[in-house]
Enzyme design. Structure first.
Site, PDB file in Angstrom:
ATOM      1  N   LYS A 167      -1.109 -17.427   6.510  1.00  0.00           N
ATOM      2  CA  LYS A 167      -0.350 -16.690   7.531  1.00  0.00           C
ATOM      3  C   LYS A 167       0.439 -17.591   8.480  1.00  0.00           C
ATOM      4  O   LYS A 167       1.521 -18.023   8.149  1.00  0.00           O
ATOM      5  CB  LYS A 167      -1.286 -15.757   8.294  1.00  0.00           C
ATOM      6  CG  LYS A 167      -1.772 -14.596   7.416  1.00  0.00           C
ATOM      7  CD  LYS A 167      -2.424 -13.530   8.234  1.00  0.00           C
ATOM      8  CE  LYS A 167      -2.953 -12.382   7.410  1.00  0.00           C
ATOM      9  NZ  LYS A 167      -1.994 -11.331   7.143  1.00  0.00           N
ATOM     10  N   TYR A 178     -12.265  -8.430   5.715  1.00  0.00           N
ATOM     11  CA  TYR A 178     -11.109  -8.329   4.822  1.00  0.00           C
ATOM     12  C   TYR A 178     -10.694  -9.737   4.420  1.00  0.00           C
ATOM     13  O   TYR A 178     -10.494 -10.603   5.289  1.00  0.00           O
ATOM     14  CB  TYR A 178      -9.935  -7.596   5.499  1.00  0.00           C
ATOM     15  CG  TYR A 178      -8.734  -7.538   4.594  1.00  0.00           C
ATOM     16  CD1 TYR A 178      -8.686  -6.599   3.560  1.00  0.00           C
ATOM     17  CD2 TYR A 178      -7.699  -8.455   4.704  1.00  0.00           C
ATOM     18  CE1 TYR A 178      -7.613  -6.562   2.683  1.00  0.00           C
ATOM     19  CE2 TYR A 178      -6.613  -8.430   3.836  1.00  0.00           C
ATOM     20  CZ  TYR A 178      -6.582  -7.486   2.828  1.00  0.00           C
ATOM     21  OH  TYR A 178      -5.530  -7.462   1.950  1.00  0.00           O
ATOM     22  N   TYR A 231       0.825  -1.210   0.000  1.00  0.00           N
ATOM     23  CA  TYR A 231       0.000   0.000   0.000  1.00  0.00           C
ATOM     24  C   TYR A 231       0.861   1.263   0.000  1.00  0.00           C
ATOM     25  O   TYR A 231       0.689   2.158   0.821  1.00  0.00           O
ATOM     26  CB  TYR A 231      -0.958   0.003   1.212  1.00  0.00           C
ATOM     27  CG  TYR A 231      -1.760  -1.282   1.294  1.00  0.00           C
ATOM     28  CD1 TYR A 231      -2.843  -1.485   0.440  1.00  0.00           C
ATOM     29  CD2 TYR A 231      -1.409  -2.298   2.164  1.00  0.00           C
ATOM     30  CE1 TYR A 231      -3.547  -2.676   0.463  1.00  0.00           C
ATOM     31  CE2 TYR A 231      -2.105  -3.488   2.201  1.00  0.00           C
ATOM     32  CZ  TYR A 231      -3.173  -3.678   1.346  1.00  0.00           C
ATOM     33  OH  TYR A 231      -3.862  -4.852   1.372  1.00  0.00           O
ATOM     34  N   ASP A 275     -13.008 -17.949   6.731  1.00  0.00           N
ATOM     35  CA  ASP A 275     -11.668 -17.456   6.416  1.00  0.00           C
ATOM     36  C   ASP A 275     -10.882 -17.360   7.726  1.00  0.00           C
ATOM     37  O   ASP A 275     -10.997 -16.385   8.461  1.00  0.00           O
ATOM     38  CB  ASP A 275     -11.777 -16.099   5.705  1.00  0.00           C
ATOM     39  CG  ASP A 275     -10.401 -15.511   5.381  1.00  0.00           C
ATOM     40  OD1 ASP A 275      -9.389 -16.064   5.851  1.00  0.00           O
ATOM     41  OD2 ASP A 275     -10.359 -14.491   4.665  1.00  0.00           O
TER      42      ASP A 275
HETATM   43  C1  LIG Z   1      -8.699 -12.821   7.018  1.00  0.00           C
HETATM   44  C2  LIG Z   1      -7.733 -12.658   5.875  1.00  0.00           C
HETATM   45  N1  LIG Z   1      -7.983 -13.280   4.726  1.00  0.00           N
HETATM   46  C3  LIG Z   1      -7.139 -13.183   3.675  1.00  0.00           C
HETATM   47  C4  LIG Z   1      -5.998 -12.422   3.752  1.00  0.00           C
HETATM   48  C5  LIG Z   1      -5.069 -12.325   2.575  1.00  0.00           C
HETATM   49  O1  LIG Z   1      -3.903 -13.031   2.805  1.00  0.00           O
HETATM   50  P1  LIG Z   1      -2.568 -12.717   1.983  1.00  0.00           P
HETATM   51  O2  LIG Z   1      -2.129 -11.352   2.393  1.00  0.00           O
HETATM   52  O3  LIG Z   1      -1.613 -13.801   2.407  1.00  0.00           O
HETATM   53  O4  LIG Z   1      -2.906 -12.799   0.543  1.00  0.00           O
HETATM   54  C6  LIG Z   1      -5.712 -11.739   4.930  1.00  0.00           C
HETATM   55  C7  LIG Z   1      -4.525 -10.888   5.044  1.00  0.00           C
HETATM   56  O5  LIG Z   1      -4.375 -10.067   5.903  1.00  0.00           O
HETATM   57  C8  LIG Z   1      -6.608 -11.865   6.037  1.00  0.00           C
HETATM   58  O6  LIG Z   1      -6.384 -11.234   7.199  1.00  0.00           O
END
Ligand SMILES: Cc1ncc(COP(=O)(O)O)c(C=O)c1O
Length: 433
Positions: A280, A150, A22, A251
């Protein structure tokens, strides 16, 4: 002096050629050159030691440079760092799939590997669409989600991020039109109020025939606002998904592997999603890797005779080095009482961040769950100023929007944690004056 010059040179070389997350080009935010990282400390090139409050965005749960993960990687490297998964298989990929199926909630029986969290989300969305297409319901291709979520930066993922706080409003014209229920407002530990979920139910009643899945971050919304909502909301979502014939995608990319105090945040609601995304902390922050797990019902639905195979296959899926790293990280997590430690971190953050509540001119809320501590301000923070102030105090904390938050490695010493919380209190006290 030499170290200082080395750091300065590196930052100058970086400035005009390297994009940061960003960022603009050249990058106009302060950056700090890192020499090495070990345990819960990051050593800057100029010699400064910083206590890590970010775990590199939820990932480094065992801190940096852990001997047992290092050993596993080196050993795997002697055998192979990579082979394609198309037409080939190998021990790390299979063993990790077995481990993930065992570890995650019941029903999640199949594993699809990818390279990053965003791609794991793309895979989940595509699975849901293909599942319904193969079941003769191609009209079910939209997604219902909750505001302030997100899910990543790729196009499918962006289409289910909050249109305002999800950072992607610029692309709105290009994104698939999905459905958004209001953000759940009943807090994690408040008394449940059923009316919180009425708007979501209403959207389901009206649109279930075109909804492939509900996608959400279970219990903790991360980058869209660091908000902890009531597990009963999630439990009820699961019931509605069954009632309205809609899949549930959890997620757990940010919440997975203990961050909220449970191995997976879904456990707070005692539910099993149909599809779950992991990333992560999967590799303990060592390298980018992700997995999308799906129930056999979803897998069988997609794979039924006469349907297309599942249409996704990234080059590096199942990378042996990454799978081995994930296996070593999970073995490590299972080898110690991380639950007690995360609870200690939670209790300590609750106590030590509580004084921030008195800074009413600037602070609007303080909340803690598991190893996530959040101070929300009334106004967006001056990220540049705050980050520099934190570095001056020997801690690595990177606020965003209205949020000053920490999510340290679980192995952090409790005195180190106090350094993080006292830096936050001290700076916010100054801002409040
Ligand atoms: C809940 C969630 N899903 C998906 C993602 C996307 O993951 P990446 O940054 O490894 O593409 C993030 C990243 O912060 C996240 O917090």
């Amino acid at each position: 002096m030499q170290q200082y010059q080395k750091a300065k040179d590196l930052i100058n070389r970086d400035k005009d050629i390297l994009w940061h997350p960003y960022s603009t080009m050249p990058n106009n935010m302060p950056i700090f050159a890192v020499e090495s990282a070990s345990g819960s400390k990051i050593k800057l090139t100029d010699g400064t030691q910083l206590i890590d409050g970010m775990a590199s965005w939820w990932c480094a749960i065992h801190g940096y440079n852990h001997p047992s993960i290092n050993t596993a990687i080196v050993s795997q490297l002697q055998d192979m760092s990579h082979v394609m998964l198309g037409g080939l298989t190998h021990e790390p990929a299979v063993a990790l799939a077995e481990e993930l199926i065992e570890l995650t909630p019941a029903k999640l029986d199949t594993v699809f590997y990818s390279d990053s969290g965003s791609v794991a989300v793309e895979v989940a969305l595509k699975m849901a669409i293909q599942y319904w297409a193969a079941s003769d319901k191609p009209g079910k291709h939209k997604f219902l989600t909750i505001r302030n979520g997100y899910h990543g930066d790729t196009f499918g993922a962006m289409s289910v991020c909050d249109p305002v706080t999800g950072m992607h409003s610029l692309f709105s014209g290009m994104l698939a039109k999905n459905l958004f229920a209001p953000q759940p407002r009943v807090r994690f530990s408040d008394e449940w109020d059923e009316s919180d979920i009425y708007p979501l139910r209403q959207l389901l009643e009206q649109h279930h025939h075109e909804i492939a899945a509900i996608i959400l971050e279970p219990v903790v919304q991360g980058a869209g606002g660091m908000w902890f909502y009531h597990p009963q909301y999630l439990k009820t979502v699961r019931e509605y998904c069954n009632e309205y014939n809609v899949l549930l995608i959890a997620d757990e990319i940010a919440t997975g592997f203990g961050r909220t105090g449970r191995m997976f945040a879904c456990e707070y609601a005692e539910i099993s999603p149909d599809v779950m995304c992991l990333g992560k902390a999967l590799t303990g922050g060592y390298m980018s890797f992700a997995a999308t797990l799906a129930s056999s019902e979803v897998a069988d639905g997609i794979s039924q005779q006469g349907s297309m195979p599942f249409m996704h296959g990234p080059t590096f899926m199942g990378n042996p080095l990454a799978a081995t790293t994930a296996l070593a990280n999970i073995a490590l997590l299972k080898s110690w009482d991380w639950e007690t430690k995360v609870l200690q971190i939670q209790n300590q953050m609750e106590e030590e961040l509580a004084p921030c509540r008195e800074f009413t001119q600037v602070v609007s809320d303080v909340r803690v769950l598991g190893a996530i501590g959040v101070v929300e301000l009334h106004e967006p923070v001056d990220m540049e100023f705050l980050t520099q102030e934190f570095v001056k105090r020997g801690v690595w904390i990177r606020p965003f929007g209205k949020l000053v938050y920490i999510m340290p490695p679980y192995i952090i010493e409790l005195e180190e944690l106090s350094r993080l919380t006292s830096a936050i209190c001290e700076i916010l006290r100054l801002l409040n004056e």
